[in-house]
Design a protein around this motif. Structure first.
Motif, short mmCIF file in Angstrom:
data_model
loop_
_atom_site.label_atom_id
_atom_site.label_comp_id
_atom_site.label_asym_id
_atom_site.label_seq_id
_atom_site.Cartn_x
_atom_site.Cartn_y
_atom_site.Cartn_z
N VAL A 106 0.85 -1.19 0.00
CA VAL A 106 0.00 0.00 0.00
C VAL A 106 0.89 1.24 0.00
O VAL A 106 1.81 1.37 0.82
CB VAL A 106 -0.93 0.02 1.23
CG1 VAL A 106 -1.78 1.29 1.23
CG2 VAL A 106 -1.81 -1.23 1.25
N SER A 134 -3.07 3.96 -3.20
CA SER A 134 -2.89 2.88 -4.17
C SER A 134 -2.40 1.62 -3.47
O SER A 134 -1.65 1.69 -2.50
CB SER A 134 -1.87 3.26 -5.25
OG SER A 134 -2.32 4.32 -6.04
N VAL A 135 -2.83 0.47 -3.99
CA VAL A 135 -2.29 -0.79 -3.52
C VAL A 135 -1.78 -1.57 -4.72
O VAL A 135 -2.46 -1.68 -5.75
CB VAL A 135 -3.33 -1.63 -2.73
CG1 VAL A 135 -4.57 -1.93 -3.56
CG2 VAL A 135 -2.69 -2.92 -2.22
N VAL A 147 -8.20 3.06 0.41
CA VAL A 147 -7.48 2.84 -0.84
C VAL A 147 -8.46 2.97 -2.00
O VAL A 147 -9.57 2.43 -1.95
CB VAL A 147 -6.82 1.44 -0.85
CG1 VAL A 147 -6.23 1.12 -2.22
CG2 VAL A 147 -5.72 1.38 0.22
#
Length: 309
Positions: free
Chosen positions: A229, A233-234, A267
């Motif tokens: 992460v 964003s992941v 996220v």
């Protein structure tokens, strides 16, 4: 006066490290230090305004001088520059100073992978175009748009697939067997050594931005997924799985359940990663999740010696 210096990552002032670490996982000193297990040297290129560090780019060096290569970051990961919020510099200006110094540093090769498109790179760098597939998961009701994929996720639930955090005490032996067999199936040697995964597991116990989970079917290890992460964003970074459990669809279930969990934590982008050349089937699978192409550059600089390597 602005000065750029190279220092060992461990030499970054103790009081500054938490600020750099919290900015981005890819700029985190403990994270870049994982590559010590792979004969890498974690370093940090810092920008000083007078005597004060106002920007920092961590990365990893490999090979002894004069064959040294610098990567920010390793294995498809991304360069991130921390900039002191009290500095008069913006991200682009800081990146310009540091990238210029890197080009002058004498590395045989250096790589800056710029996912956020923050580097105004010139000074003899070559630009290589990359493309990944990214899914917008910001909608609270998000589901993969493909009906077959949704059906497979439901099937995994019926098959009793369970997902839980990786526990080295319970899962290490089976994971290493799974990792080795997966790489063997792809006819390649393991990319990482056992000690790398041991160090990663230890860091993941303290670092919420590393999500390493395993999927089991009837108490047997079916798959391992590692998510990284970075802000909103992941990155779906590493996957190992046992094809004997393909019928239970553990990969689909793990990816969906972790995506929903991370979306609930804020996220908004699922980065499914670059697909290797010729892997049209993998790219098509990613598109079933609703992924769209996302382009970004890697900047490469080679010395005369680096061009011979």
């Amino acid at each position: 006066m602005m000065i750029v210096q190279r220092m060992a990552a461990s030499a970054v002032p103790t009081e500054l490290q938490p600020r750099i670490n919290s900015f981005s996982l890819y700029a985190s000193i403990p994270f870049v230090s994982l590559w010590k297990t792979m004969s890498g040297t974690p370093v940090c290129w810092v920008l000083l305004e007078g005597t004060r560090i106002v920007a920092a780019l961590p990365g990893v060096e490999f090979r002894p001088h004069p064959f040294t290569c610098f990567q920010a970051m390793v294995d498809g990961l991304y360069a991130r520059i921390w900039v002191d919020e009290s500095s008069s510099l913006n991200m682009t200006e800081a990146a310009g100073y540091i990238s210029h110094a890197l080009a002058m540093a004498g590395y045989a090769r250096l790589y800056l992978t710029d996912f956020e498109c923050e580097f105004p790179v010139s000074h003899g760098f070559q630009r290589q175009e990359n493309e990944t597939l990214v899914v917008d998961i910001s909608n609270p009701d998000w589901e993969p748009p493909d009906a077959t994929l949704r059906s497979e996720i439901r099937k995994a639930g019926r098959e009793g697939v369970t997902v839980e955090p990786y526990d080295s005490g319970r899962h290490r032996k089976r994971f290493l067997e799974l990792m080795t067999s997966t790489e063997h199936r792809h006819k390649r040697p393991p990319k990482y050594c056992d000690s790398f995964f041991d160090a990663l597991a230890l860091l993941a116990e303290q670092e919420r931005r590393i999500r390493w989970v395993i999927g089991e079917v009837d108490g047997k290890l079916a798959a391992s997924h590692i998510f990284l992460v970075d802000g909103a964003s992941v990155l779906h970074w590493q996957v190992y799985f046992d094809k004997n459990f393909s019928f239970a669809k553990p990969n689909q279930y793990i990816l969906y359940s972790m995506t929903r969990q991370l979306a609930n934590e804020g996220v908004t982008r699922l980065n499914l990663g670059m697909s290797p050349p010729g892997a049209e089937g993998l790219a098509a699978y990613k598109e079933k999740w609703g992924a769209l192409p996302y382009a970004y550059p890697t900047y490469v600089h080679r010395s005369w010696l680096g061009k011979l390597l």
